[in-house]
Design a protein around this motif. Structure first.
Motif, PDB file in Angstrom:
ATOM      1  N   THR A 125      67.419  -3.787 -67.177  1.00 41.79           N
ATOM      2  CA  THR A 125      66.898  -4.350 -65.931  1.00 41.79           C
ATOM      3  C   THR A 125      66.038  -5.572 -66.201  1.00 41.79           C
ATOM      4  N   LEU A 126      65.193  -5.481 -67.226  1.00 41.24           N
ATOM      5  CA  LEU A 126      64.349  -6.619 -67.591  1.00 41.24           C
ATOM      6  C   LEU A 126      65.208  -7.796 -68.055  1.00 41.24           C
ATOM      7  N   LEU A 127      66.253  -7.503 -68.832  1.00 39.96           N
ATOM      8  CA  LEU A 127      67.162  -8.556 -69.293  1.00 39.96           C
ATOM      9  C   LEU A 127      67.805  -9.262 -68.110  1.00 39.96           C
ATOM     10  N   ALA A 166      74.524 -11.736 -69.421  1.00 40.43           N
ATOM     11  CA  ALA A 166      73.517 -10.704 -69.150  1.00 40.43           C
ATOM     12  C   ALA A 166      74.111  -9.571 -68.328  1.00 40.43           C
ATOM     13  N   LEU A 167      74.940  -9.905 -67.361  1.00 42.33           N
ATOM     14  CA  LEU A 167      75.566  -8.875 -66.525  1.00 42.33           C
ATOM     15  C   LEU A 167      76.595  -8.077 -67.312  1.00 42.33           C
ATOM     16  N   VAL A 168      77.325  -8.748 -68.203  1.00 40.56           N
ATOM     17  CA  VAL A 168      78.260  -8.019 -69.075  1.00 40.56           C
ATOM     18  C   VAL A 168      77.490  -7.081 -69.988  1.00 40.56           C
ATOM     19  N   ALA A 169      76.345  -7.543 -70.522  1.00 42.99           N
ATOM     20  CA  ALA A 169      75.519  -6.696 -71.384  1.00 42.99           C
ATOM     21  C   ALA A 169      74.961  -5.507 -70.623  1.00 42.99           C
ATOM     22  N   ALA A 170      74.790  -5.666 -69.308  1.00 43.71           N
ATOM     23  CA  ALA A 170      74.279  -4.567 -68.484  1.00 43.71           C
ATOM     24  C   ALA A 170      75.370  -3.571 -68.114  1.00 43.71           C
ATOM     25  N   PRO A 206      74.271  -1.776 -57.432  1.00 40.39           N
ATOM     26  CA  PRO A 206      73.296  -2.425 -56.544  1.00 40.39           C
ATOM     27  C   PRO A 206      71.980  -2.796 -57.218  1.00 40.39           C
ATOM     28  N   LEU A 207      71.494  -1.965 -58.158  1.00 42.24           N
ATOM     29  CA  LEU A 207      70.225  -2.268 -58.817  1.00 42.24           C
ATOM     30  C   LEU A 207      70.341  -3.523 -59.673  1.00 42.24           C
ATOM     31  N   VAL A 208      71.427  -3.609 -60.426  1.00 43.04           N
ATOM     32  CA  VAL A 208      71.655  -4.790 -61.273  1.00 43.04           C
ATOM     33  C   VAL A 208      71.767  -6.036 -60.405  1.00 43.04           C
ATOM     34  N   LEU A 209      72.517  -5.927 -59.329  1.00 47.65           N
ATOM     35  CA  LEU A 209      72.745  -7.082 -58.465  1.00 47.65           C
ATOM     36  C   LEU A 209      71.452  -7.552 -57.797  1.00 47.65           C
ATOM     37  N   ALA A 261      66.821 -11.302 -57.217  1.00 50.59           N
ATOM     38  CA  ALA A 261      65.379 -11.557 -57.168  1.00 50.59           C
ATOM     39  C   ALA A 261      64.960 -12.606 -58.199  1.00 50.59           C
ATOM     40  N   GLY A 262      65.477 -12.477 -59.409  1.00 48.69           N
ATOM     41  CA  GLY A 262      65.151 -13.448 -60.449  1.00 48.69           C
ATOM     42  C   GLY A 262      65.682 -14.835 -60.124  1.00 48.69           C
ATOM     43  N   ALA A 263      66.910 -14.905 -59.600  1.00 49.43           N
ATOM     44  CA  ALA A 263      67.517 -16.201 -59.299  1.00 49.43           C
ATOM     45  C   ALA A 263      66.791 -16.925 -58.168  1.00 49.43           C
TER      46      ALA A 263
END
Length: 253
Positions: A4-6, A31-35, A205-208, A213-215
Motif C-alpha cells: 500500500t505504501l509503495l 508499482a501496480l504490477v508489484a502489488a 479497490p484499496l490499491v486503486l 489519492a497519491g496521484a
C-alpha cells in the motif's frame, strides 16, 4: 501495508511527473504490477488513477491554456476524448504483446524528436523558406493519433505531444505544458470511463483508491512546481525523464 505504501508513493511520483513533464505511467504501472495486478489490469488502473491528478493539474493551469497552433482548444480536447476512448477500446479488444514490443521504439523516437525538435523545426523552415504552419485539420489528426496511443498505453504520450508541438508548431515546453496537462486529462477521462465499465481494475479497490489519492496530491503539487520552473530547466526535466524512460523500457524488453 508495504504494498500500500509503495502504491501511494508511486501515485505521488506519477502525478508529479505528469504535471512537470510526463512519465507518470512508467512509475505507476510497475508499482501496480508489484502489488499483484496483471499487466493489462495495471495498465487500466494506472490510467484511472492518473485522471484526478491530471484534472487537478489542469485546474491549476486553467488560466494559462493557449490554443495549439490553429486548432481551437475545444476541438483539440474533443479529439483527445475520442482518441483516448478508441485507444482504451483497442487495449481491451486486442493482444498487447505486439504494441508492447513497439513502445521502446516509440519512446526513443519521441525523445529524439523532443531533443532536436527546435533545430529540426528551424532547418525545415530554412529549407521551405517559410515557417511550418500545419492547418487545423493536420493538427487535429496528429492529436488524434497521440490520443489513441495515450488511451491504449499512455507511456510517454505527454512527451510525444510536446515533441510534435515543438517540431510542427514551434511551441516550447513551458508554453505547451498547460495544454499538455489538459489534453492528458481529456485522454484519460474517456479511457477511464471504458476501463471502469469493462476492465478488472475495480477488483482491487484499496490499491486503486490509494494510487488515486497519491496521484491527486502529486498532480496538484507538481503543477504548482512546474509553473515556477524556468523554461530551460523544465525542458531539461522533460528530456531527462524521456531518456530515462526510454532506456528502462529497452532494458525491460
Amino acid at each position: 501495508m508495504p504494498e500500500t505504501l509503495l502504491v501511494l508513493l508511486a501515485g505521488l511520483a506519477a502525478g508529479a511527473l505528469n504535471a512537470v513533464g510526463g512519465g507518470g505511467t512508467f512509475v505507476a504501472l510497475p508499482a501496480l504490477v508489484a502489488a499483484g495486478q496483471s499487466p493489462v489490469t495495471a495498465n487500466a488502473s494506472s490510467t484511472i488513477a492518473l485522471v484526478p491528478g491530471a484534472v487537478a493539474g489542469a485546474w491549476v493551469y486553467r488560466r494559462e491554456l493557449a490554443p495549439v497552433g490553429p486548432a481551437s482548444t475545444k476541438s483539440l480536447t474533443a479529439v483527445s476524448v475520442l482518441g483516448g476512448g478508441l485507444g482504451a477500446a483497442l487495449v481491451l479488444a486486442l493482444p498487447s504483446e505486439s504494441f508492447d514490443a513497439a513502445v521502446p521504439w516509440l519512446l526513443a523516437f519521441a525523445t529524439v524528436l523532443f531533443a532536436f525538435g527546435g533545430r529540426l523545426s528551424g532547418a525545415l523552415r530554412g529549407t521551405l523558406d517559410r515557417p511550418l504552419a500545419p492547418g487545423p485539420r493536420t493538427v487535429l489528426v496528429m492529436q488524434f493519433v497521440l490520443a489513441v496511443y495515450g488511451g491504449y498505453f499512455g507511456g510517454g504520450v505527454g512527451i510525444m505531444m510536446l515533441a510534435v508541438w515543438s517540431v510542427g508548431l514551434g511551441i516550447d515546453s513551458a508554453t505547451g505544458n498547460p495544454m499538455r496537462i489538459a489534453q492528458l486529462a481529456a485522454i484519460y477521462v474517456s479511457a477511464t470511463a471504458l476501463f471502469l465499465a469493462i476492465s478488472d481494475a475495480r477488483s482491487s479497490p484499496l490499491v486503486l483508491t490509494t494510487m488515486v489519492a497519491g496521484a491527486v496530491a502529486g498532480g496538484f503539487g507538481g503543477a504548482h512546481l512546474a509553473r515556477r520552473l524556468p523554461a530551460r530547466l523544465l525542458r531539461a526535466v522533460v528530456l531527462s525523464t524521456a531518456v530515462t524512460m526510454t532506456v528502462l523500457y529497452f532494458l525491460r524488453g
